[in-house]
Design a protein around this motif. Structure first.
Motif, PDB file in Angstrom:
ATOM      1  N   ARG A  76     -24.759 -15.386  26.965  1.00 14.41           N
ATOM      2  CA  ARG A  76     -25.878 -14.772  27.932  1.00 14.41           C
ATOM      3  C   ARG A  76     -24.916 -14.137  28.917  1.00 14.41           C
ATOM      4  NH1 ARG A  76     -30.546 -18.705  29.310  1.00 14.41           N
ATOM      5  NH2 ARG A  76     -30.501 -18.339  26.785  1.00 14.41           N
ATOM      6  N   SER A  77     -23.865 -14.346  29.525  1.00 17.10           N
ATOM      7  CA  SER A  77     -23.450 -13.766  30.607  1.00 17.10           C
ATOM      8  C   SER A  77     -22.693 -12.601  30.156  1.00 17.10           C
ATOM      9  CB  SER A  77     -22.329 -14.626  31.242  1.00 17.10           C
ATOM     10  OG  SER A  77     -21.606 -14.095  32.302  1.00 17.10           O
ATOM     11  N   ILE A  78     -22.167 -12.359  28.958  1.00 14.40           N
ATOM     12  CA  ILE A  78     -21.624 -11.240  28.572  1.00 14.40           C
ATOM     13  C   ILE A  78     -22.939 -10.006  28.322  1.00 14.40           C
ATOM     14  CG2 ILE A  78     -20.300 -10.236  26.668  1.00 14.40           C
ATOM     15  CD1 ILE A  78     -18.908 -12.763  26.436  1.00 14.40           C
ATOM     16  N   ILE A  79     -23.974 -10.655  27.437  1.00 16.12           N
ATOM     17  CA  ILE A  79     -24.797  -9.755  27.218  1.00 16.12           C
ATOM     18  C   ILE A  79     -25.816  -9.198  28.598  1.00 16.12           C
ATOM     19  CG2 ILE A  79     -27.203  -9.480  26.425  1.00 16.12           C
ATOM     20  CD1 ILE A  79     -26.489 -11.558  24.295  1.00 16.12           C
ATOM     21  N   ARG A  80     -25.575 -10.009  29.491  1.00 17.49           N
ATOM     22  CA  ARG A  80     -25.985  -9.484  30.921  1.00 17.49           C
ATOM     23  C   ARG A  80     -25.361  -8.594  31.649  1.00 17.49           C
ATOM     24  NH1 ARG A  80     -27.480 -14.672  33.761  1.00 17.49           N
ATOM     25  NH2 ARG A  80     -25.284 -14.296  34.805  1.00 17.49           N
ATOM     26  N   SER A  81     -24.133  -9.029  31.530  1.00 10.94           N
ATOM     27  CA  SER A  81     -23.004  -8.153  32.253  1.00 10.94           C
ATOM     28  C   SER A  81     -22.921  -6.616  31.514  1.00 10.94           C
ATOM     29  CB  SER A  81     -21.538  -8.959  32.184  1.00 10.94           C
ATOM     30  OG  SER A  81     -20.667  -7.832  32.544  1.00 10.94           O
ATOM     31  N   VAL A  82     -23.085  -6.514  30.517  1.00 10.19           N
ATOM     32  CA  VAL A  82     -22.920  -5.190  29.644  1.00 10.19           C
ATOM     33  C   VAL A  82     -24.222  -4.541  29.951  1.00 10.19           C
ATOM     34  CG1 VAL A  82     -23.266  -4.016  27.325  1.00 10.19           C
ATOM     35  CG2 VAL A  82     -21.703  -6.224  27.749  1.00 10.19           C
ATOM     36  N   ARG A  83     -25.495  -5.183  29.856  1.00  4.61           N
ATOM     37  CA  ARG A  83     -26.819  -4.631  30.295  1.00  4.61           C
ATOM     38  C   ARG A  83     -26.754  -4.012  31.809  1.00  4.61           C
ATOM     39  NH1 ARG A  83     -31.158  -8.847  31.561  1.00  4.61           N
ATOM     40  NH2 ARG A  83     -29.619  -8.749  33.550  1.00  4.61           N
ATOM     41  N   ASP A  84     -26.150  -4.858  32.605  1.00  4.43           N
ATOM     42  CA  ASP A  84     -26.136  -4.501  33.938  1.00  4.43           C
ATOM     43  C   ASP A  84     -25.317  -3.407  34.313  1.00  4.43           C
ATOM     44  OD1 ASP A  84     -28.294  -6.480  34.653  1.00  4.43           O
ATOM     45  OD2 ASP A  84     -26.840  -7.937  35.556  1.00  4.43           O
ATOM     46  N   SER A  85     -24.309  -3.251  33.522  1.00  2.23           N
ATOM     47  CA  SER A  85     -23.064  -2.380  33.528  1.00  2.23           C
ATOM     48  C   SER A  85     -23.681  -0.987  33.397  1.00  2.23           C
ATOM     49  CB  SER A  85     -21.872  -2.675  32.946  1.00  2.23           C
ATOM     50  OG  SER A  85     -21.160  -3.756  33.478  1.00  2.23           O
ATOM     51  N   LEU A  86     -24.521  -1.075  32.236  1.00  2.00           N
ATOM     52  CA  LEU A  86     -24.991   0.180  31.729  1.00  2.00           C
ATOM     53  C   LEU A  86     -26.017   0.531  32.637  1.00  2.00           C
ATOM     54  CD1 LEU A  86     -25.524  -0.748  27.903  1.00  2.00           C
ATOM     55  CD2 LEU A  86     -24.144   0.836  28.817  1.00  2.00           C
ATOM     56  N   ILE A  87     -27.015  -0.289  33.391  1.00  4.85           N
ATOM     57  CA  ILE A  87     -27.893   0.198  34.379  1.00  4.85           C
ATOM     58  C   ILE A  87     -27.173   0.964  35.550  1.00  4.85           C
ATOM     59  CG2 ILE A  87     -29.661  -0.707  35.778  1.00  4.85           C
ATOM     60  CD1 ILE A  87     -30.444  -2.687  33.875  1.00  4.85           C
ATOM     61  N   THR A  88     -26.122   0.092  35.902  1.00  6.07           N
ATOM     62  CA  THR A  88     -25.335   0.684  37.191  1.00  6.07           C
ATOM     63  C   THR A  88     -24.796   2.128  36.679  1.00  6.07           C
ATOM     64  OG1 THR A  88     -24.902  -1.523  37.982  1.00  6.07           O
ATOM     65  CG2 THR A  88     -23.371   0.188  38.726  1.00  6.07           C
ATOM     66  N   LEU A  89     -24.304   1.950  35.556  1.00 11.89           N
ATOM     67  CA  LEU A  89     -23.778   3.487  35.032  1.00 11.89           C
ATOM     68  C   LEU A  89     -24.665   4.516  35.263  1.00 11.89           C
ATOM     69  CD1 LEU A  89     -21.517   5.156  33.760  1.00 11.89           C
ATOM     70  CD2 LEU A  89     -22.355   4.511  31.339  1.00 11.89           C
ATOM     71  N   GLY A  90     -25.974   4.116  34.904  1.00  8.93           N
ATOM     72  CA  GLY A  90     -27.000   5.375  34.921  1.00  8.93           C
ATOM     73  C   GLY A  90     -27.126   5.588  36.415  1.00  8.93           C
ATOM     74  N   TYR A  91     -27.099   4.893  37.467  1.00  8.41           N
ATOM     75  CA  TYR A  91     -27.368   5.143  38.745  1.00  8.41           C
ATOM     76  C   TYR A  91     -25.832   5.870  39.247  1.00  8.41           C
ATOM     77  CZ  TYR A  91     -31.168   2.035  39.725  1.00  8.41           C
ATOM     78  OH  TYR A  91     -32.366   1.275  39.714  1.00  8.41           O
ATOM     79  N   VAL A  92     -24.778   5.481  38.695  1.00  4.71           N
ATOM     80  CA  VAL A  92     -23.580   6.260  39.028  1.00  4.71           C
ATOM     81  C   VAL A  92     -23.605   7.849  38.518  1.00  4.71           C
ATOM     82  CG1 VAL A  92     -21.019   6.568  38.404  1.00  4.71           C
ATOM     83  CG2 VAL A  92     -22.140   4.262  38.845  1.00  4.71           C
ATOM     84  N   LEU A  93     -24.096   7.727  37.291  1.00  2.71           N
ATOM     85  CA  LEU A  93     -24.195   9.250  37.059  1.00  2.71           C
ATOM     86  C   LEU A  93     -25.453  10.317  37.689  1.00  2.71           C
ATOM     87  CD1 LEU A  93     -24.171   8.441  33.039  1.00  2.71           C
ATOM     88  CD2 LEU A  93     -22.368   9.410  34.320  1.00  2.71           C
ATOM     89  N   MET A  94     -26.432   9.482  38.179  1.00  2.30           N
ATOM     90  CA  MET A  94     -27.172  10.273  39.049  1.00  2.30           C
ATOM     91  C   MET A  94     -26.629  10.905  40.028  1.00  2.30           C
ATOM     92  SD  MET A  94     -30.358   7.667  38.918  1.00  2.30           S
ATOM     93  CE  MET A  94     -31.189   8.410  40.447  1.00  2.30           C
ATOM     94  N   PHE A  95     -25.467  10.317  40.467  1.00  2.00           N
ATOM     95  CA  PHE A  95     -24.937  10.606  41.720  1.00  2.00           C
ATOM     96  C   PHE A  95     -23.823  11.781  41.552  1.00  2.00           C
ATOM     97  CE2 PHE A  95     -27.205   7.207  43.605  1.00  2.00           C
ATOM     98  CZ  PHE A  95     -27.730   7.496  44.771  1.00  2.00           C
ATOM     99  N   THR A  96     -22.859  11.034  40.629  1.00  2.00           N
ATOM    100  CA  THR A  96     -21.591  11.928  40.276  1.00  2.00           C
ATOM    101  C   THR A  96     -21.768  12.986  39.636  1.00  2.00           C
ATOM    102  OG1 THR A  96     -20.610   9.554  39.869  1.00  2.00           O
ATOM    103  CG2 THR A  96     -19.404  11.195  38.885  1.00  2.00           C
ATOM    104  N   VAL A  97     -22.495  13.278  38.708  1.00  2.00           N
ATOM    105  CA  VAL A  97     -22.820  14.477  37.867  1.00  2.00           C
ATOM    106  C   VAL A  97     -22.991  15.600  38.948  1.00  2.00           C
ATOM    107  CG1 VAL A  97     -24.011  15.995  36.194  1.00  2.00           C
ATOM    108  CG2 VAL A  97     -23.040  13.490  35.752  1.00  2.00           C
ATOM    109  N   PRO A  98     -24.094  15.493  39.855  1.00  2.00           N
ATOM    110  CA  PRO A  98     -24.543  16.619  40.961  1.00  2.00           C
ATOM    111  C   PRO A  98     -23.245  16.742  41.841  1.00  2.00           C
ATOM    112  CG  PRO A  98     -26.309  15.071  40.583  1.00  2.00           C
ATOM    113  CD  PRO A  98     -25.087  14.482  39.889  1.00  2.00           C
ATOM    114  N   LEU A  99     -22.656  15.797  42.243  1.00  8.05           N
ATOM    115  CA  LEU A  99     -21.497  15.811  43.138  1.00  8.05           C
ATOM    116  C   LEU A  99     -20.419  16.533  42.436  1.00  8.05           C
ATOM    117  CD1 LEU A  99     -21.563  12.453  44.765  1.00  8.05           C
ATOM    118  CD2 LEU A  99     -22.086  14.438  45.902  1.00  8.05           C
TER     119      LEU A  99
END
Length: 265
Positions: free
Chosen positions: A139-162
């Motif tokens: 469950r920890s691994i699944i949650r880690s992957v899910r949270d990482s994908l969500i965090t990646l979405g936030y990162v892309l929101m900032f990184t691509v425009p920058l």
């Protein structure tokens, strides 16, 4: 107070405190070289995968540029080839930037059991954690992957425009690199502190809230890690120290205690 009612310890050092926690992580792995070697395994695996991906991206960057510019098919050969060459370079450069900001998330997802154990050993070496959240590994691994994908979405929101703004004269060479380091550093801290915060029963939203409330140390820690990760092979060598430092930071600024809600909510 953070979102679960636990006080966040704010030191006067702010940004400098974050730098200190990373250096303490370096010192910890220096005293425990076996743990450093233990933490290298998933980072090396992730490095191989990223190198393969970047080699493939470099090989197909020209094709991607041609696919993205069908309007240039009727242009003169010199102008068309110049445009696509520059676009191919930009595509590969964007891939390099994304590889830096996503390497931590991918490495943590690959090496969840490794870094969980390393983080636990840091905690044990400093006295342990009372009432740590007991979550099954799968469950920890699944949650880690899910949270990482969500965090990646936030990162892309900032990184691509920058990244696009980076081509603007003056601003792209002054303001954008500073903002990029700050954004990337903050999200690196989000990823690296996840293990220690989950151990205290904090879900993704609670972790974000805690780090936003204590932003200066989070930036100090993350920006330094980001700069180290820019050094060739720096991400591989420094990853165990970054995990150890993040654990020390959470332990110092967010005391262990019972959470009011289970992780993941």
């Amino acid at each position: 107070m953070n979102s679960i009612g636990q006080p966040i310890r704010r030191g006067v050092g702010g940004f400098a405190d974050g730098i200190k926690y990373f250096l303490q992580g370096v010192a910890w792995v220096a005293r425990h070289p076996r743990q450093w070697l233990f933490g290298l395994v998933p980072a090396l695996i992730a490095l191989v995968l990223y190198v393969v991906a970047l080699v493939l991206l470099g090989g197909y960057a020209g094709d991607i540029a041609a696919w993205a510019t069908p309007f240039a098919d009727d242009w003169g050969p010199a102008l068309r080839d110049t445009l696509r060459f520059l676009l191919g370079i930009a595509v590969f450069a964007l891939g390099l930037v994304l590889s830096v900001v996503t390497f931590t998330a991918a490495t943590l997802a690959i090496g969840e059991p490794f870094y969980e154990k390393l983080s636990e050993r840091v905690e044990d070496d400093m006295g342990g954690v009372e009432k740590a959240a007991d979550v099954p590994l799968w469950r920890s691994i699944i949650r880690s992957v899910r949270d990482s994908l969500i965090t990646l979405g936030y990162v892309l929101m900032f990184t691509v425009p920058l990244f696009i703004l980076g081509f603007v004269p003056v601003i792209g060479q002054t303001v954008v690199p500073v903002l990029g380091a700050a954004v990337s550093g903050f999200f690196l801290t989000v990823e690296l502190t996840a293990l220690a915060m989950e151990r205290r029963g904090l879900g993704r939203r609670q972790r974000f809230a805690a780090l936003r409330a204590d932003r200066s140390p989070a930036l100090g820690f993350g920006v330094l890690v980001f700069l180290v990760f820019l050094i060739p092979f720096g991400a591989v060598v420094a990853m165990p120290a970054a995990v150890a430092g993040a654990t020390i930071m959470v332990r110092t600024r967010l005391p262990a205690g019972p959470a009011s809600s289970p992780p993941g909510r």
